[in-house]
Design an enzyme around this catalytic site. Sequence first.
Site: not given
Length: 349
Positions: A91, A255
């Site tokens: 991530s 993101c």
Amino acid sequence: MQWKRSITMLGVHAEGEVGRVITGGVINIPGETMLDKMLHINTVDDSIRRFALQEPHGSAQMSVNLLLPPVNPKADVGFIVMQPDAAHALSGSNTMCVTTAVLETGMLPMKDGENTLTIDTPAGLIPAVAHCKNHKVQKVTIDICPSFVEHLDHPVQVEGFGEIKVDVAFGGCYFAMVDAESLGFEISPENARQMVDTAHTIKKAVDQQVSVQHPEIEQFNHVEYVMFTGAHPTETAVYKNGTIIFPGRVDRSPCGTGSSSRMACLHARGELNIGDKVFMESTIGGRFEAEIASTCKVGERDAIIPRLTGRCWIYSIEQHGVHPTDPFPLGYTMSDTWGPDVKAMTSHN
């Protein structure tokens, strides 16, 4: 106070997306590589994920990052990002949170200016540069793992929408990207519920109709997220992203892995070149600076190395424990906040 288990965490967020960091209470996870350790959590023992993320200790609206000693001798620190459904390989926002946490707490030395470190993840080594001043990490720049396109304009039949076109790309995990405007809405906080419900329907269709396989890593073989894409109404170099994360929520950050997947698609279409400076913007307006650092190959596929820069803040120090008489030692989940697919996750022991 008598606890049979406890963990210490820092509360950290990246542009609004919560990425707590476990700094104490876990010595290590079995496995010869970080990927092995991730698979151990997902297939053998996920008690630490459940304890940290399920209620009452956690919630659906966050990730929790497990700091670990690095396996690769070239790395300074290792981590695995844990989310409500599973542990994941990478991530971007959580890499930024971990970098900020280990420097601002003194786990790794910090100096004013640029601080370079290498982070061991299940997706490979991630180089990070923390730009620091007055004992604060002002921003973090990371080079995501090689990112590439799997499908452009892949047709998918979706209930209630008919045939839609999705771009599928890998940016640390696989994303199916859909233009929000083509579905009749904008990426915005007031449309968050509609985005979640629509993504849920699209994800079911994608799972049935789209095949993916990373050419070098066997375990990366399914689409993990749906991300809505859009354009900024006034700024041409700003791209809007709305990633939908299990069990049904909008990523508060732009993101990082989704931005990387989108950049791979933009590059494949000739719309983004090496060195072009752009911004990826979240549903709530947070931004990552973005550019393509270089190109490379993944197997026989053309790929890019995305470079992202974002900001993080530590907002709490927390210690969580469980008493021997607590009837919910690993927590619980309920469909009122965790959504209709929560049944398989509910645990009271």
